[in-house]
Scaffold this motif. Sequence first.
Motif, PDB file in Angstrom:
ATOM      1  N   THR A  28       3.627  16.076  51.918  1.00 32.29           N
ATOM      2  CA  THR A  28       3.573  15.760  50.359  1.00 32.29           C
ATOM      3  C   THR A  28       3.725  16.880  49.330  1.00 32.29           C
ATOM      4  O   THR A  28       4.235  16.813  48.216  1.00 32.29           O
ATOM      5  N   VAL A  29       2.751  17.888  49.776  1.00 32.61           N
ATOM      6  CA  VAL A  29       2.507  18.955  49.001  1.00 32.61           C
ATOM      7  C   VAL A  29       3.072  20.430  49.762  1.00 32.61           C
ATOM      8  O   VAL A  29       2.584  20.466  50.758  1.00 32.61           O
ATOM      9  N   ARG A  30       3.847  21.384  48.879  1.00 33.26           N
ATOM     10  CA  ARG A  30       4.266  22.505  49.512  1.00 33.26           C
ATOM     11  C   ARG A  30       2.971  23.523  49.537  1.00 33.26           C
ATOM     12  O   ARG A  30       2.465  23.762  48.462  1.00 33.26           O
ATOM     13  N   TYR A  31       2.600  24.080  50.684  1.00 27.24           N
ATOM     14  CA  TYR A  31       1.560  24.767  50.533  1.00 27.24           C
ATOM     15  C   TYR A  31       1.919  26.472  51.029  1.00 27.24           C
ATOM     16  O   TYR A  31       3.095  26.424  51.733  1.00 27.24           O
ATOM     17  N   LEU A  32       1.203  27.222  50.694  1.00 21.82           N
ATOM     18  CA  LEU A  32       1.339  28.723  51.139  1.00 21.82           C
ATOM     19  C   LEU A  32       0.180  28.933  51.950  1.00 21.82           C
ATOM     20  O   LEU A  32      -1.093  28.529  51.599  1.00 21.82           O
ATOM     21  N   ILE A  33       0.092  29.496  53.181  1.00 19.62           N
ATOM     22  CA  ILE A  33      -0.885  29.750  54.115  1.00 19.62           C
ATOM     23  C   ILE A  33      -1.196  31.238  53.606  1.00 19.62           C
ATOM     24  O   ILE A  33      -0.362  32.216  53.960  1.00 19.62           O
ATOM     25  N   GLN A  34      -2.370  31.481  53.444  1.00 18.82           N
ATOM     26  CA  GLN A  34      -2.822  32.908  53.143  1.00 18.82           C
ATOM     27  C   GLN A  34      -4.076  33.323  53.967  1.00 18.82           C
ATOM     28  O   GLN A  34      -5.067  32.590  54.156  1.00 18.82           O
ATOM     29  N   GLN A  35      -3.999  34.562  54.343  1.00 18.06           N
ATOM     30  CA  GLN A  35      -5.185  35.404  54.679  1.00 18.06           C
ATOM     31  C   GLN A  35      -6.499  35.115  53.773  1.00 18.06           C
ATOM     32  O   GLN A  35      -6.326  35.521  52.755  1.00 18.06           O
ATOM     33  N   GLY A  36      -7.335  34.701  54.446  1.00 16.99           N
ATOM     34  CA  GLY A  36      -8.875  34.752  53.725  1.00 16.99           C
ATOM     35  C   GLY A  36      -9.425  36.009  53.595  1.00 16.99           C
ATOM     36  O   GLY A  36      -9.197  36.974  54.495  1.00 16.99           O
ATOM     37  N   LEU A  37     -10.106  36.462  52.465  1.00 16.37           N
ATOM     38  CA  LEU A  37     -10.504  37.513  52.108  1.00 16.37           C
ATOM     39  C   LEU A  37     -12.155  37.771  51.935  1.00 16.37           C
ATOM     40  O   LEU A  37     -12.582  36.612  51.745  1.00 16.37           O
ATOM     41  N   GLN A  38     -12.663  38.668  52.179  1.00 18.56           N
ATOM     42  CA  GLN A  38     -14.053  39.163  52.199  1.00 18.56           C
ATOM     43  C   GLN A  38     -14.422  39.278  50.773  1.00 18.56           C
ATOM     44  O   GLN A  38     -14.752  40.600  50.481  1.00 18.56           O
ATOM     45  N   LEU A  39     -14.392  38.545  49.700  1.00 17.47           N
ATOM     46  CA  LEU A  39     -14.657  38.837  48.550  1.00 17.47           C
ATOM     47  C   LEU A  39     -16.011  39.176  48.074  1.00 17.47           C
ATOM     48  O   LEU A  39     -17.105  38.797  48.552  1.00 17.47           O
ATOM     49  N   ILE A  40     -16.281  40.026  47.081  1.00 19.78           N
ATOM     50  CA  ILE A  40     -17.650  40.477  46.839  1.00 19.78           C
ATOM     51  C   ILE A  40     -18.233  39.127  46.066  1.00 19.78           C
ATOM     52  O   ILE A  40     -17.593  38.408  45.443  1.00 19.78           O
ATOM     53  N   GLU A  41     -19.403  39.105  46.189  1.00 20.30           N
ATOM     54  CA  GLU A  41     -20.068  38.072  45.804  1.00 20.30           C
ATOM     55  C   GLU A  41     -21.471  38.287  44.939  1.00 20.30           C
ATOM     56  O   GLU A  41     -21.775  39.352  45.057  1.00 20.30           O
ATOM     57  N   TYR A  71       1.885  24.191  62.602  1.00 18.53           N
ATOM     58  CA  TYR A  71       0.866  24.349  63.603  1.00 18.53           C
ATOM     59  C   TYR A  71       1.219  25.669  64.071  1.00 18.53           C
ATOM     60  O   TYR A  71      -0.069  26.439  64.427  1.00 18.53           O
ATOM     61  N   ALA A  72       2.192  26.351  64.499  1.00 22.07           N
ATOM     62  CA  ALA A  72       2.213  27.631  65.224  1.00 22.07           C
ATOM     63  C   ALA A  72       1.770  28.573  64.289  1.00 22.07           C
ATOM     64  O   ALA A  72       1.235  29.331  64.686  1.00 22.07           O
ATOM     65  N   LEU A  73       2.302  28.455  63.116  1.00 17.53           N
ATOM     66  CA  LEU A  73       1.616  29.334  62.077  1.00 17.53           C
ATOM     67  C   LEU A  73       0.416  29.401  61.825  1.00 17.53           C
ATOM     68  O   LEU A  73      -0.359  30.258  61.673  1.00 17.53           O
ATOM     69  N   LEU A  74      -0.200  28.020  61.664  1.00 13.02           N
ATOM     70  CA  LEU A  74      -1.527  27.821  61.318  1.00 13.02           C
ATOM     71  C   LEU A  74      -2.375  28.641  62.639  1.00 13.02           C
ATOM     72  O   LEU A  74      -3.378  29.261  62.383  1.00 13.02           O
ATOM     73  N   LYS A  75      -1.896  28.373  63.654  1.00 11.55           N
ATOM     74  CA  LYS A  75      -2.482  28.836  64.862  1.00 11.55           C
ATOM     75  C   LYS A  75      -2.720  30.657  64.906  1.00 11.55           C
ATOM     76  O   LYS A  75      -3.548  31.144  65.269  1.00 11.55           O
ATOM     77  N   LYS A 102      -6.629  19.126  66.462  1.00  8.49           N
ATOM     78  CA  LYS A 102      -7.258  17.934  65.607  1.00  8.49           C
ATOM     79  C   LYS A 102      -7.194  18.275  64.029  1.00  8.49           C
ATOM     80  O   LYS A 102      -6.806  17.237  63.057  1.00  8.49           O
ATOM     81  N   LEU A 103      -7.498  19.554  63.533  1.00 10.44           N
ATOM     82  CA  LEU A 103      -7.668  19.934  62.205  1.00 10.44           C
ATOM     83  C   LEU A 103      -5.993  19.496  61.592  1.00 10.44           C
ATOM     84  O   LEU A 103      -5.919  19.116  60.463  1.00 10.44           O
ATOM     85  N   TYR A 104      -5.060  20.107  62.517  1.00 11.25           N
ATOM     86  CA  TYR A 104      -3.802  20.263  61.731  1.00 11.25           C
ATOM     87  C   TYR A 104      -3.346  18.856  61.612  1.00 11.25           C
ATOM     88  O   TYR A 104      -2.658  18.541  60.641  1.00 11.25           O
ATOM     89  N   THR A 105      -3.737  17.764  62.633  1.00 10.96           N
ATOM     90  CA  THR A 105      -3.298  16.568  62.571  1.00 10.96           C
ATOM     91  C   THR A 105      -3.818  15.967  61.309  1.00 10.96           C
ATOM     92  O   THR A 105      -3.234  15.317  60.478  1.00 10.96           O
ATOM     93  N   ALA A 106      -4.978  16.196  61.084  1.00 16.87           N
ATOM     94  CA  ALA A 106      -5.932  15.529  59.764  1.00 16.87           C
ATOM     95  C   ALA A 106      -5.225  16.186  58.513  1.00 16.87           C
ATOM     96  O   ALA A 106      -5.035  15.485  57.503  1.00 16.87           O
ATOM     97  N   LEU A 107      -4.566  17.337  58.514  1.00 19.49           N
ATOM     98  CA  LEU A 107      -3.838  18.019  57.214  1.00 19.49           C
ATOM     99  C   LEU A 107      -2.371  17.729  57.197  1.00 19.49           C
ATOM    100  O   LEU A 107      -1.740  18.048  56.178  1.00 19.49           O
ATOM    101  N   ALA A 108      -1.824  17.289  58.374  1.00 13.78           N
ATOM    102  CA  ALA A 108      -0.351  17.304  58.158  1.00 13.78           C
ATOM    103  C   ALA A 108       0.284  16.264  57.270  1.00 13.78           C
ATOM    104  O   ALA A 108       1.314  16.455  56.780  1.00 13.78           O
ATOM    105  N   GLY A 109      -0.472  15.295  56.963  1.00 15.75           N
ATOM    106  CA  GLY A 109       0.005  14.152  55.996  1.00 15.75           C
ATOM    107  C   GLY A 109       0.076  14.968  54.504  1.00 15.75           C
ATOM    108  O   GLY A 109       1.008  14.868  53.894  1.00 15.75           O
TER     109      GLY A 109
END
Length: 455
Positions: free
Chosen positions: A300-313, A232-236, A289-296
């Motif tokens: 069960t799955v190892r995740y990498l949290i990564q900065q979102g990018l403003q990709l060209i579209e 949670y601290a890292l997500l925040k 609340k978001l974190y609680t919803a995703l905690a489950g």
Amino acid sequence: MSTPKIDVQVISSGLLSDDVLMMGESLMKKWRVPSQQHVTLQFGSFRHSVTVVPVPRYDGMRISQTLARRMGIFSGTPLRMIYQSADRTLMLGPLIGVLVSRDRSDQPDRPFGDITMFCREMTDACRRQGAYVYFFTPNAIGSSLSSVEGWVYIKGWHKMTLPAPDVVNNRLTSRKLENRPIVQRFMEEIKTRYGAHVFNEKFLDKSEVFDALKKDTALQKYLPESHSRPNYALLKSMCSKHNTVFLKPVRGSLGKGIIRISHVGTEHWQVSFATVGGTKKQSFTSLAKLYTALAGKMKTVRYLIQQGLQLIENGGRPIDYRALTQKNAVGKWTITSIVARTAGSQHFVSNLARGGTLSTVKESVAKSNLPVQFRVNASPRLSRAALDIARGIDALIPAHFGELGIDLALDTSGRVWLLEVNSKPSKNDNTPLKEGKIRPSVRMLIQYARYISGF
């Protein structure tokens, strides 16, 4: 001196004994192969003592039917030849084994499913270059580890017993199969006992890639901020720095399981889930609340949290790039191809399986929202980034790779970013397969196999 390519002809065992090999006289003189003396014939893990007899006005090789059967070769097989005088060894090859996930004996025309045509292409390319290739699965590895039940293509697919190869191209698409003890033992055994080479010998985890590349200051410019094992601290912390963050399964592929978290108001968050049918969205009024919803999921799955990018579209559809980097005939990393992948409508990942479309770099940039001043050198900057990253993987991750699929992106300021590195790049994604056509990526695989095996 380059290794000669010779045709190996098979003679009836009644006319030629198993311990005699006939060879063109001029070839023997050029390569100083001793006449009428015992030498060791080597083909992959196969070893056999033979006497070489010269044949005037002939530039090939003749062996007996029984010997050919033990080696697993057919009459008219083109092979490269090396003679090592120090240990009196006459080597034929290279013998290349391609390790695939599954085969179907009940489908003789398509024993490897969707990659059967690629396997045919490999066979044709090997014949042109004087190499011999077979295809095998983990189930085909015998207890002796010195022979394999492999498939070869000679006017149709045939299954037969063959020596362990000089070079293994690991194209397993399942970590479970790759980690089977018999597979790991086979790869180690042929390296230590026969001096074989195994390339693309392991899968790459996203965390492993980003953690390794962070160590090279020259590569850090390509790396979005990324952290393993989010809490949670890292997500925040990440959400306070970036308007969008991504949760990516460490071992995911094809865009499966990717979660996008977007800040859309003072205390309003939107979570987008990548699904086969499109994007599924869910809103939350707090990060807790978001974190609680995703905690489950995160348990069960190892995740990498990564900065979102403003990709060209292009019309609101994000664009990214797949660079295929391969080692060439002298073992140097090169760019074989770079293609643009535009996400399908209702998707935020670009995989073709989810409605993504392919185009050239030039076409994608021209149709994108990338400002004009950044368009001119987009292609060379993507190429440079792919090569830098491939070399970095080679230097910083202790495994042997001969090709890497490197997923890159351009943001709206023209900066190049790394998204992912794939150590088992598909041969069906980037260019259409045409009967009889051999793609540069396939030719390069064989050139590299020849290089590492000395042929």
